[in-house]
Scaffold this active site. Structure first.
Site, PDB file in Angstrom:
ATOM      1  N   LYS A   1     -10.485   7.593  -7.977  1.00 24.96           N
ATOM      2  CA  LYS A   1      -9.320   6.706  -7.905  1.00 24.96           C
ATOM      3  C   LYS A   1      -8.992   6.382  -6.442  1.00 24.96           C
ATOM      4  CE  LYS A   1      -6.151  10.657  -8.197  1.00 24.96           C
ATOM      5  NZ  LYS A   1      -5.390  11.489  -9.151  1.00 24.96           N
TER       6      LYS A   1
ATOM      7  N   ARG B   1       5.118  14.445 -15.883  1.00 26.98           N
ATOM      8  CA  ARG B   1       4.704  13.166 -15.325  1.00 26.98           C
ATOM      9  C   ARG B   1       4.122  12.356 -16.475  1.00 26.98           C
ATOM     10  NH1 ARG B   1       0.525  12.985 -10.300  1.00 26.98           N
ATOM     11  NH2 ARG B   1      -0.940  12.886 -12.016  1.00 26.98           N
TER      12      ARG B   1
ATOM     13  N   HIS C   1      -2.846  17.935 -17.019  1.00 26.49           N
ATOM     14  CA  HIS C   1      -2.900  18.048 -15.562  1.00 26.49           C
ATOM     15  C   HIS C   1      -1.879  19.094 -15.137  1.00 26.49           C
ATOM     16  CE1 HIS C   1      -4.240  16.498 -11.739  1.00 26.49           C
ATOM     17  NE2 HIS C   1      -3.142  15.854 -11.424  1.00 26.49           N
TER      18      HIS C   1
ATOM     19  N   ARG D   1     -12.254  17.967 -13.369  1.00 31.59           N
ATOM     20  CA  ARG D   1     -11.946  16.641 -12.803  1.00 31.59           C
ATOM     21  C   ARG D   1     -11.574  16.745 -11.319  1.00 31.59           C
ATOM     22  NH1 ARG D   1      -8.025  16.565 -17.084  1.00 31.59           N
ATOM     23  NH2 ARG D   1      -6.502  16.605 -15.382  1.00 31.59           N
TER      24      ARG D   1
ATOM     25  N   TYR E   1       6.088   3.419  22.994  1.00 28.67           N
ATOM     26  CA  TYR E   1       7.458   3.029  22.635  1.00 28.67           C
ATOM     27  C   TYR E   1       8.448   4.189  22.749  1.00 28.67           C
ATOM     28  CZ  TYR E   1       5.535  -1.221  20.511  1.00 28.67           C
ATOM     29  OH  TYR E   1       4.904  -2.410  20.280  1.00 28.67           O
TER      30      TYR E   1
ATOM     31  N   CYS F   1       1.492   3.644  17.456  1.00 31.22           N
ATOM     32  CA  CYS F   1       1.881   2.245  17.291  1.00 31.22           C
ATOM     33  C   CYS F   1       1.093   1.629  16.135  1.00 31.22           C
ATOM     34  CB  CYS F   1       1.624   1.476  18.578  1.00 31.22           C
ATOM     35  SG  CYS F   1       2.370   2.249  20.030  1.00 31.22           S
TER      36      CYS F   1
ATOM     37  N   ASP G   1      -1.257  -0.645  16.140  1.00 29.32           N
ATOM     38  CA  ASP G   1      -2.678  -0.862  16.376  1.00 29.32           C
ATOM     39  C   ASP G   1      -3.295   0.120  17.350  1.00 29.32           C
ATOM     40  OD1 ASP G   1      -2.968  -3.525  14.955  1.00 29.32           O
ATOM     41  OD2 ASP G   1      -1.304  -3.923  16.316  1.00 29.32           O
TER      42      ASP G   1
HETATM   43  C1  LIG Z   1      -5.941  12.727  -9.189  1.00 26.12           C
HETATM   44  C2  LIG Z   1      -6.240  13.461 -10.434  1.00 26.12           C
HETATM   45  C3  LIG Z   1      -7.229  14.453 -10.466  1.00 26.12           C
HETATM   46  C4  LIG Z   1      -7.924  14.927  -9.214  1.00 26.12           C
HETATM   47  O1  LIG Z   1      -7.023  15.669  -8.438  1.00 26.12           O
HETATM   48  P1  LIG Z   1      -7.494  16.430  -7.105  1.00 26.12           P
HETATM   49  O2  LIG Z   1      -6.346  17.284  -6.749  1.00 26.12           O
HETATM   50  O3  LIG Z   1      -7.765  15.370  -6.102  1.00 26.12           O
HETATM   51  O4  LIG Z   1      -8.712  17.186  -7.459  1.00 26.12           O
HETATM   52  C5  LIG Z   1      -7.543  15.016 -11.674  1.00 26.12           C
HETATM   53  N1  LIG Z   1      -6.906  14.643 -12.805  1.00 26.12           N
HETATM   54  C6  LIG Z   1      -5.936  13.718 -12.812  1.00 26.12           C
HETATM   55  C7  LIG Z   1      -5.265  13.358 -14.083  1.00 26.12           C
HETATM   56  C8  LIG Z   1      -5.556  13.108 -11.637  1.00 26.12           C
HETATM   57  O5  LIG Z   1      -4.575  12.201 -11.631  1.00 26.12           O
END
Ligand SMILES: *Cc1c(COP(=O)(O)O)cnc(C)c1O
Length: 409
Positions: free
Chosen positions: A36, A134, A166, A222, A268, A320, A322
């Site tokens: 992602k 979530r 998750h 994952r 700055y 800054c 850039d």
């Molecule tokens: C982003 C995400 C992951 C991976 O998480 P990491 O902490 O980067 O390994 C796995 N599962 C879901 C649902 C996520 O949103």
């Protein structure tokens, strides 16, 4: 060299090797490399291909658009997408043979309609909220969605292949919520299986759980951040402790080198004032390129670290849009065009994305995902030595040639 004065060099060999390491950490599970957010800023398609070459059977794309882009690029692995709002192009995703997670009752309704509209069977993973708070089905919603999914499955419109969740505290493996979520997940899986589903994959583990919690590996892990060689648990161990190699090196070169007097304000608001006669170096990379402004430096607190001429120096003064300024020190011999590394593998004590995260009060995930779209990604470590389509190839990791034209202050 690129015409842009900064680049993110991404080592695809590191990505392949990280996926192999993750597979070794979870020998009983398949690996879904999460790609992602443009592969955490590293570049979606080249990194996805490298992850597959490293042994990932699955790719995880939060957004439907990312999943579709992978298919358009000809990536053949199983792909799962899990985050979308009403009206998402689910029919297109079903036709593209993308697995789709359902995290709300409306999502199943839209998916069933989409699959019917294209006369295809949608592969579904039920995403359950086991306590993260979530995205995901609550207990009550799971019961309803499960019912509807099994009815649609009986008609051949969907195939219920997975249950996923998750963790909220995966980076604190001993946190009591981890056990509680694992238990809630087991119950959800049992509920789905009791109802008659024959699941292909149960999956719960992100990078942190893949590396630190074998009990959460189940059928499929994952990992995201660890694929790119960064530690999800910096308080427990660095990349090397887990057999990982950071894949991205963010580099630039000195644009201007000049003498600056003692007591001279820098950048700055003069947040940094030189303690002595010195030499300043201007590096043409700034917050528009993803360098966090929160990692600006003062005399008391050095900013984010940069490697120049073999030494690690903190950014002096404000970051800054850039550019950033570095106090190279009295008598410094650095020259315009000399290579500057903001972060990389950390080999030899060089700065890392984790160091920048610490300097900015954030996590390494945010450092790499925020590298600006205008920063070219250059790929090294390709299998056959050629560049992935549309991207600049670099044969080596060499610094820019010395003597590059000085640009104005
Ligand atoms: C982003 C995400 C992951 C991976 O998480 P990491 O902490 O980067 O390994 C796995 N599962 C879901 C649902 C996520 O949103």
């Amino acid at each position: 060299m690129s015409s842009y004065p900064a680049r993110a060099v991404v080592d695809l060999a590191a990505i392949r090797s990280n996926v192999r390491s993750l597979a070794a950490h979870a020998p009983t599970a398949q690996v879904m490399a999460v790609v992602k957010a443009d592969a955490y800023g590293h570049g979606l398609v080249p990194c996805a291909q490298a992850a597959v070459e490293g042994g990932a059977a699955w790719l995880g794309a939060a957004q439907v658009s990312e999943a579709l882009e992978l298919r358009r690029a000809g990536v053949g692995a199983r792909i799962l997408t899990w985050l979308y709002a009403p009206g998402a192009p689910l029919a297109e995703a079903v036709v593209a043979d993308v697995d789709i997670a359902v995290a709300a009752p409306w999502a199943l309704d839209e998916l069933v309609a989409a699959a019917r509209s294209v006369s295809r069977t949608a592969r579904v993973h039920l995403k359950v909220d086991t306590g993260l708070g979530r995205n995901g089905l609550t207990r009550d919603a799971l019961a309803d969605v499960l019912d509807a999914a099994l009815r649609a499955q009986a008609e051949g419109v969907v195939e219920l292949v997975g249950v996923m969740s998750h963790l909220a505290f995966a980076d604190e493996p001993d946190h009591p919520t981890v056990r509680a979520q694992e238990e809630a997940f087991r119950e959800a899986v049992a509920q789905v299986e009791r109802a008659g589903a024959r699941l292909e994959v149960r999956h719960l583990a992100n990078s942190a759980a893949t590396l630190t919690n074998p009990g959460a590996h189940l059928d499929l892990v994952r990992p995201g951040i660890a694929v790119y060689g960064l530690s999800p648990v910096p308080q427990l161990g660095g990349p090397g402790d887990y057999g990982l190699v950071p894949a991205m090196t963010l580099e630039s070169e000195l644009a201007t080198v000049k003498d600056w007097p003692a007591g001279g304000g820098v950048s700055y608001a003069h947040q940094y004032v030189t303690p002595r006669d010195t030499v300043l170096g201007v590096v043409p990379i700034g917050y528009a390129d993803g360098v966090p402004r929160h990692a600006s430096g003062t005399q008391d607190r050095p900013g984010g670290p940069v490697l120049v001429g073999g030494r690690v120096l903190g950014v002096a003064g404000r970051v800054c849009m850039d550019q950033v300024v570095v106090d190279l020190g009295p008598g410094a011999r650095d020259r315009a065009g000399d290579r500057v590394e903001l972060f990389g593998t950390g080999a030899g004590g060089g700065p890392t994305a984790q160091d920048w995260a610490a300097a900015a009060g954030t996590i390494s995930y945010e450092i790499v995902t925020r590298v600006g779209a205008r920063v070219p990604r250059a790929y090294v470590g390709t299998v056959d030595g050629t560049a992935p389509g549309g991207h600049e190839a670099l044969g080596t990791h060499e610094p820019a040639p010395a003597g590059t034209q000085e640009v104005g202050a």
